[in-house]
Motif scaffolding. Structure first.
Motif, PDB file in Angstrom:
ATOM      1  N   ALA A 108      55.695  51.889  37.651  1.00  8.01           N
ATOM      2  CA  ALA A 108      55.938  50.971  38.771  1.00  8.01           C
ATOM      3  C   ALA A 108      54.992  51.245  39.936  1.00  8.01           C
ATOM      4  CB  ALA A 108      57.377  51.088  39.230  1.00  8.01           C
ATOM      5  N   THR A 109      54.461  52.444  39.996  1.00  7.01           N
ATOM      6  CA  THR A 109      53.557  52.774  41.110  1.00  7.01           C
ATOM      7  C   THR A 109      52.086  52.575  40.732  1.00  7.01           C
ATOM      8  OG1 THR A 109      53.662  55.064  40.409  1.00  7.01           O
ATOM      9  CG2 THR A 109      55.117  54.406  42.233  1.00  7.01           C
ATOM     10  N   ASP A 110      51.838  51.953  39.584  1.00 12.02           N
ATOM     11  CA  ASP A 110      50.460  51.680  39.170  1.00 12.02           C
ATOM     12  C   ASP A 110      49.952  50.380  39.790  1.00 12.02           C
ATOM     13  OD1 ASP A 110      50.177  53.859  37.548  1.00 12.02           O
ATOM     14  OD2 ASP A 110      50.693  52.806  35.680  1.00 12.02           O
ATOM     15  N   LEU A 111      48.664  50.363  40.025  1.00 12.01           N
ATOM     16  CA  LEU A 111      47.994  49.088  40.303  1.00 12.01           C
ATOM     17  C   LEU A 111      47.224  48.734  39.037  1.00 12.01           C
ATOM     18  CD1 LEU A 111      46.897  46.796  42.169  1.00 12.01           C
ATOM     19  CD2 LEU A 111      44.981  48.318  42.657  1.00 12.01           C
ATOM     20  N   TYR A 112      47.581  47.650  38.416  1.00 10.73           N
ATOM     21  CA  TYR A 112      46.940  47.225  37.169  1.00 10.73           C
ATOM     22  C   TYR A 112      45.846  46.218  37.523  1.00 10.73           C
ATOM     23  CZ  TYR A 112      46.575  45.431  32.383  1.00 10.73           C
ATOM     24  OH  TYR A 112      46.124  45.055  31.144  1.00 10.73           O
ATOM     25  N   PHE A 132      49.573  44.230  40.691  1.00 17.64           N
ATOM     26  CA  PHE A 132      48.368  43.676  40.054  1.00 17.64           C
ATOM     27  C   PHE A 132      47.350  43.300  41.120  1.00 17.64           C
ATOM     28  CE2 PHE A 132      51.507  43.251  36.799  1.00 17.64           C
ATOM     29  CZ  PHE A 132      50.819  43.369  35.615  1.00 17.64           C
ATOM     30  N   ASN A 133      46.120  43.148  40.676  1.00 15.27           N
ATOM     31  CA  ASN A 133      45.078  42.696  41.614  1.00 15.27           C
ATOM     32  C   ASN A 133      45.129  41.167  41.749  1.00 15.27           C
ATOM     33  OD1 ASN A 133      44.200  42.495  38.884  1.00 15.27           O
ATOM     34  ND2 ASN A 133      42.049  42.365  39.521  1.00 15.27           N
ATOM     35  N   LEU A 134      46.315  40.646  41.959  1.00 17.40           N
ATOM     36  CA  LEU A 134      46.479  39.207  42.085  1.00 17.40           C
ATOM     37  C   LEU A 134      46.711  38.842  43.540  1.00 17.40           C
ATOM     38  CD1 LEU A 134      48.824  38.513  39.026  1.00 17.40           C
ATOM     39  CD2 LEU A 134      46.352  38.168  39.187  1.00 17.40           C
ATOM     40  N   ASP A 135      46.164  37.699  43.942  1.00 20.57           N
ATOM     41  CA  ASP A 135      46.412  37.239  45.310  1.00 20.57           C
ATOM     42  C   ASP A 135      47.645  36.343  45.325  1.00 20.57           C
ATOM     43  OD1 ASP A 135      45.685  34.779  44.355  1.00 20.57           O
ATOM     44  OD2 ASP A 135      43.864  34.588  45.544  1.00 20.57           O
ATOM     45  N   LEU A 136      47.909  35.709  46.450  1.00 19.31           N
ATOM     46  CA  LEU A 136      49.133  34.905  46.554  1.00 19.31           C
ATOM     47  C   LEU A 136      49.093  33.684  45.639  1.00 19.31           C
ATOM     48  CD1 LEU A 136      49.907  34.980  50.383  1.00 19.31           C
ATOM     49  CD2 LEU A 136      50.665  36.516  48.594  1.00 19.31           C
ATOM     50  N   GLN A 137      47.894  33.261  45.257  1.00 18.37           N
ATOM     51  CA  GLN A 137      47.795  32.146  44.312  1.00 18.37           C
ATOM     52  C   GLN A 137      47.846  32.625  42.871  1.00 18.37           C
ATOM     53  OE1 GLN A 137      45.463  28.637  45.219  1.00 18.37           O
ATOM     54  NE2 GLN A 137      44.201  29.894  46.554  1.00 18.37           N
ATOM     55  N   ARG A 138      48.046  33.936  42.673  1.00 21.30           N
ATOM     56  CA  ARG A 138      48.058  34.564  41.337  1.00 21.30           C
ATOM     57  C   ARG A 138      46.687  34.461  40.674  1.00 21.30           C
ATOM     58  NH1 ARG A 138      51.864  35.047  44.296  1.00 21.30           N
ATOM     59  NH2 ARG A 138      54.016  34.549  43.747  1.00 21.30           N
ATOM     60  N   ILE A 139      45.675  34.599  41.487  1.00 25.67           N
ATOM     61  CA  ILE A 139      44.296  34.647  41.017  1.00 25.67           C
ATOM     62  C   ILE A 139      43.860  36.111  41.075  1.00 25.67           C
ATOM     63  CG2 ILE A 139      41.921  33.996  41.656  1.00 25.67           C
ATOM     64  CD1 ILE A 139      43.548  31.679  40.446  1.00 25.67           C
ATOM     65  N   ALA A 140      43.108  36.551  40.056  1.00 29.17           N
ATOM     66  CA  ALA A 140      42.715  37.964  40.014  1.00 29.17           C
ATOM     67  C   ALA A 140      41.564  38.232  40.986  1.00 29.17           C
ATOM     68  CB  ALA A 140      42.308  38.343  38.598  1.00 29.17           C
ATOM     69  N   ILE A 141      41.770  39.222  41.829  1.00 29.84           N
ATOM     70  CA  ILE A 141      40.706  39.590  42.783  1.00 29.84           C
ATOM     71  C   ILE A 141      39.724  40.500  42.041  1.00 29.84           C
ATOM     72  CG2 ILE A 141      40.214  40.646  45.014  1.00 29.84           C
ATOM     73  CD1 ILE A 141      43.239  40.277  45.663  1.00 29.84           C
ATOM     74  N   PRO A 142      38.462  40.090  41.932  1.00 35.23           N
ATOM     75  CA  PRO A 142      37.509  40.928  41.193  1.00 35.23           C
ATOM     76  C   PRO A 142      37.246  42.238  41.938  1.00 35.23           C
ATOM     77  CG  PRO A 142      36.644  38.705  41.578  1.00 35.23           C
ATOM     78  CD  PRO A 142      37.845  38.861  42.440  1.00 35.23           C
ATOM     79  N   PRO A 143      37.199  43.364  41.214  1.00 34.94           N
ATOM     80  CA  PRO A 143      36.967  44.652  41.881  1.00 34.94           C
ATOM     81  C   PRO A 143      35.548  44.800  42.422  1.00 34.94           C
ATOM     82  CG  PRO A 143      37.895  44.954  39.688  1.00 34.94           C
ATOM     83  CD  PRO A 143      37.505  43.530  39.795  1.00 34.94           C
ATOM     84  N   SER A 144      34.629  44.008  41.905  1.00 39.39           N
ATOM     85  CA  SER A 144      33.273  44.061  42.448  1.00 39.39           C
ATOM     86  C   SER A 144      32.726  42.642  42.434  1.00 39.39           C
ATOM     87  CB  SER A 144      32.376  44.972  41.599  1.00 39.39           C
ATOM     88  OG  SER A 144      32.328  44.477  40.288  1.00 39.39           O
TER      89      SER A 144
END
Ligand code: SF4
Ligand code: SF4
Lengths: 324, 522
Positions: free
Chosen positions: A217-221, A250-262
């Motif tokens: 639960a404490t992971d960022l996927y 998750f690396n998702l924004d409010l629109q449930r779009i994945a925020i790219p790490p780079s």
């Protein structure tokens, strides 16, 4: 140019349909970094509507990271990734792009019905990680021809000979399952091989019970954005299920779009310009209370290691870290 | 020489009147269309002077072409150059040079105007989205300080990392904070909180002559009053301090009506009694009228169920569906309309219930849900959204008369109605704004939005439609949200010469060369 390389939708909309709503800006990593509308799908569409020539938009066309985040949010359903790829083909590859003969790869791989793993560049450069990943997936063959030259040519707007493409696709057609690490290649394979049993490496790994159960639960996927956005309607539900099951962030924004790490632009991706991408990873981590970062894409470890002390793990290594 | 229309009031250095003949719309007086392009002779000297002050003026076709129109897509104009906002200091220098060379500066945030208010007809286009940083979040004091070019969505993204949310913002992700504060901003919680502009505590403003001024209800009060809801006439908002709140998902309920009048009366009943945290009406023509009611807490929701729900005359989805079926069963000549309703329902309703935004029957990120739906189902390259704002007692008539105009012009359309709590302490902000002067307690607004599908409509048809709606406003003594740009011909009719002249005098004093957003109001 092969017809295979054109847009996939029979009624695909074009820049002419852009309403200027700016929803694409909200998810675009290039916009986040630059706040320059010229470098966004909105900017490119409006410029094209006003008869600006692609040659006058070179910086904009090269700036796109092809993360695909803009496409699922575009209410006009414009194939925005295709638009950039088309424009890149119009411009041709940038000076310094390697022009080796890609045909040399033909026939590298026996035609087989076994599940195939198509590695990406980062995995190819790390054979140990690659072997471990393949072992974990169980019974998969490593593709001798992983199409990395095709992926690179697509990205750069370089010519891909129909013969080379056909050879590559022939080597895949009989496979029971294609596990693809490169999100851009996956997007294209879905259209080149309609109905083929395709899956991204991230989805394949996260579907394994031993991997899934190791998520805390404490992971960022960190989802690999290109594959996710290419099959957004389905995968947004898949990852929502994963969130419900494991309660990780998750690396998702409010629109449930994945925020790219780079957010490397074309020149950076081709190694022709230095990278300066720390902002994206910082933004993903901003304000989060997490104890571990789990990345689907091996290459994304570096983006987080550069900006934080939080342990970063590649998804396939989770089983070794043990369940919690 | 083109004769000026009788209601045309020339301003110093102003534009020539619209060259389209006043009789071009048979029976309907033409109000205002695209202004002519400013073509000042000193542009090159201005650019040189700006560059000397380190201001990057982009003059390429790409840079200018991006801003050729606004969300309305009916007003087209090109700036001579674009400046991306970087800081208050840069904007200050820009405005000082612009005053010196009398170069118009049109400020653009999200560009979501529909009447060409954020379109530059020559001169400089100042793109405020370059200033999109959140500067400080105070989770204890529940305030945020942000640069004003930021989209509300980007602000929400930042606030959510702190488990916070803004109080009130337009149901549109790509409105900018500064643009919204300049015109009002309506949310479905406006019946409780007032408009988005009411949430502003303090602003940093660059005046038309380039002074950087902090203003609030206690500091530079008069500037604050004029800049809030001031349609960009009295300064460029560069930073804003806003009230915020803890984030809560919404408990949504929908009630369906076949009558606009009944739905509006029920909406007003709920507002009067503070029976819900959020309320509004969204329709498919006047056939499926959806009263949306939502709550932040289980307590408020329970209280609603106990005390107010039984007083509503709307129906649940199933009951309404059966009633609608019965209605159309005996009206075979209306089957096309029935088919449209069914199709629209099939497409639209799932969008409001997408699983990734609904958890345990709670709606997360309402702005995302509504905004995506707004653009998906109503957005197109051309949009007109005339509106009427009235006091509570005139609102039913305004909606019904506006609805009749919609029926006359378009096969399909949507109405969006919402109340706005009139904040007594903010009365001075409301002068010459969308809040009608006779509104007590609540003002009510209705947007009339044609669904254009793939239809092609001439600008004159669209203008005639808007004029007919706006004539109702004149008749009822109401106001409008979108009275600038192409609709500015109504400003004197609705506010009267005395008030408009007073504001014009203030504008002339604040902006001697009349450069800032010159085509919007005066
Ligand atoms: S693909 Fe990614 S980088 Fe390119 S325009 Fe879309 S969101 Fe921006
Ligand atoms: S999201 Fe699509 S329609 Fe909207 S501005 Fe971007 S490209 Fe245009």
């Amino acid at each position: 140019m092969s017809g295979l390389l054109r847009g996939n939708s029979p009624i695909s909309k074009t820049y002419a349909d852009c309403s200027g709503c700016s929803l694409c800006l909200l998810v675009c990593p290039v916009w986040r970094r630059t706040c320059d509308i010229e470098l966004t799908p909105h900017g490119r569409s409006k410029a094209l509507q006003n008869d600006v020539r692609p040659a006058d938009m070179t910086i904009s066309i090269q700036s796109c990271t092809l993360c695909g985040a803009c496409e699922p949010v575009c209410p006009e359903r414009i194939n925005l990734t295709d638009m950039v790829l088309d424009l890149r083909r119009t411009l041709g590859p940038p000076p310094g792009f390697p022009t080796s003969a890609p045909e040399s790869r033909a026939g590298l791989q026996p035609i087989s019905s076994a599940p195939l793993l198509l590695r990406d560049r980062a995995l190819a450069a790390n054979p140990e990680v690659l072997n471990h990943t393949a072992t974990l997936l169980g019974g998969v063959m490593m593709a001798g021809d992983d199409g990395s030259d095709i992926a690179l040519a697509l990205e750069a707007g370089a010519e891909i000979s129909p013969q080379r493409l056909e050879n590559f696709l022939t080597s895949l057609r009989r496979s029971a399952k294609l596990i693809v690490a490169d999100g851009l290649l996956l997007r294209h394979l879905a259209r080149w091989l309609p109905g083929a049993p395709l899956v991204s490496l991230g989805e394949a790994l996260s579907g394994l019970p031993e991997v899934r159960n190791s998520l805390r639960a404490t992971d960022l996927y960190v989802i690999e954005p290109r594959a996710y956005h290419a099959d957004y309607q389905r995968l947004v539900k898949y990852y929502d299920g994963l969130r419900a099951a494991r309660a990780c962030a998750f690396n998702l924004d409010l629109q449930r779009i994945a925020i790219p790490p780079s957010a490397p632009n074309l020149m950076q991706r081709l190694g022709l310009a230095p990278q300066d991408n720390d902002g994206q990873a910082c933004w993903i981590l901003h304000g989060r209370r997490i104890s571990r970062i789990v990345v689907e894409r091996y290459e994304d470890r570096t983006a987080f290691e550069n900006v934080s002390d939080i342990p970063v793990m590649y998804l396939a290594d989770l089983t070794e870290a043990g369940a919690c | 020489m083109i004769p000026a229309e009788p209601n045309f009031h020339p301003i110093p250095g102003g534009l020539v009147p619209c060259p389209v003949g006043p009789d071009s719309l048979r029976g309907i007086k033409r109000q205002q269309t695209n202004p002519s392009r400013w073509d000042g002779p000193d542009w090159q000297q201005f650019v040189a002077a700006a560059r000397e002050r380190d201001i990057n003026v982009r003059e390429t076709t790409t840079a200018c072409g991006v801003f050729a129109t606004d969300a309305g897509g009916t007003a087209y104009g090109l700036p001579h150059g674009v400046v991306i906002a970087q800081s208050a200091g840069q904007i200050s220098k820009l405005l000082k040079v612009a005053q010196e060379y009398r170069v118009p500066v049109t400020v653009r945030g999200g560009g979501l105007t529909t009447e060409g208010e954020s379109v530059a007809f020559g001169g400089v286009l100042l793109d405020m989205t370059g200033m999109s940083q959140v500067l400080n979040v105070d989770p204890d004091g529940l305030t945020v300080r942000t640069q004003a070019g930021i989209f509300w969505h980007a602000l929400a993204e930042e606030l959510r990392r702190h488990d916070l949310d803004y109080l009130s913002a337009p149901l549109n992700l790509t409105s900018s904070v500064g643009g919204t504060l300049g015109v009002g901003g309506i949310d479905v919680n406006s019946p409780r909180l007032g408009c988005s502009a009411d949430q502003a505590m303090a602003l940093q403003v660059v005046t038309p002559t380039g002074e950087i001024v902090e203003c609030s209800d206690t500091q530079n009060i008069e500037l604050f009053q004029r800049v809030i809801l001031g349609y960009g006439q009295f300064g460029v908002i560069t930073e804003a301090t806003l009230r915020i709140r803890r984030y809560t998902p919404l408990r949504m309920h929908y009630f369906y009506y076949g009558s606009l009048c009944t739905a509006v009366e029920d909406l007003q009943m709920l507002d009067r009694n503070d029976a819900s945290d959020y309320s509004g009406i969204l329709t498919i023509m006047d056939r499926a009228v959806n009263l949306l009611v939502a709550f932040d807490s289980v307590e408020r929701e329970t209280e609603f169920h106990k005390t107010w729900q039984s007083k509503l005359r709307g129906h649940g989805e199933l009951a309404f569906g059966l009633r609608t079926l019965a209605r159309y069963a005996v009206r075979p000549w209306k089957y096309a309309e029935a088919w449209y309703l069914l199709q629209r329902k099939r497409e639209l309703f799932p969008e409001f219930r997408r699983s990734e935004y609904m958890r345990d029957s709670l709606m997360h990120d309402r702005t995302v849900v509504f905004s995506r739906a707004v653009w998906k189902f109503w957005g197109s390259r051309q949009m007109v959204i005339p509106d009427l704002a009235t006091s509570s007692d005139k609102f039913v008539e305004a909606v019904e008369r506006g609805n009749a105009v919609c029926r006359k012009y378009f096969a399909h359309y949507t109405l969006y109605c919402v109340g706005i709590k009139v904040r007594l302490e903010h009365r001075p902000h409301y002068e010459m704004s969308c809040i009608p002067p006779d509104a007590e307690g609540w003002a009510y607004g209705c947007e009339f939005e044609p669904v254009m599908d793939d239809g092609i409509y001439s600008r004159d048809t669209l203008q005639s439609f808007k004029n007919e709606i706006y004539d109702i406003g004149v008749d009822l003594g109401g106001s409008y949200y979108r009275f600038g740009g192409m609709m500015k011909g109504y400003i004197r009719r609705i506010f009267g010469d005395a008030l408009v002249d007073r504001h014009l005098e203030m504008k002339r004093a604040a902006d001697p060369a009349m450069i800032l957003n010159r085509d919007v109001i005066f």
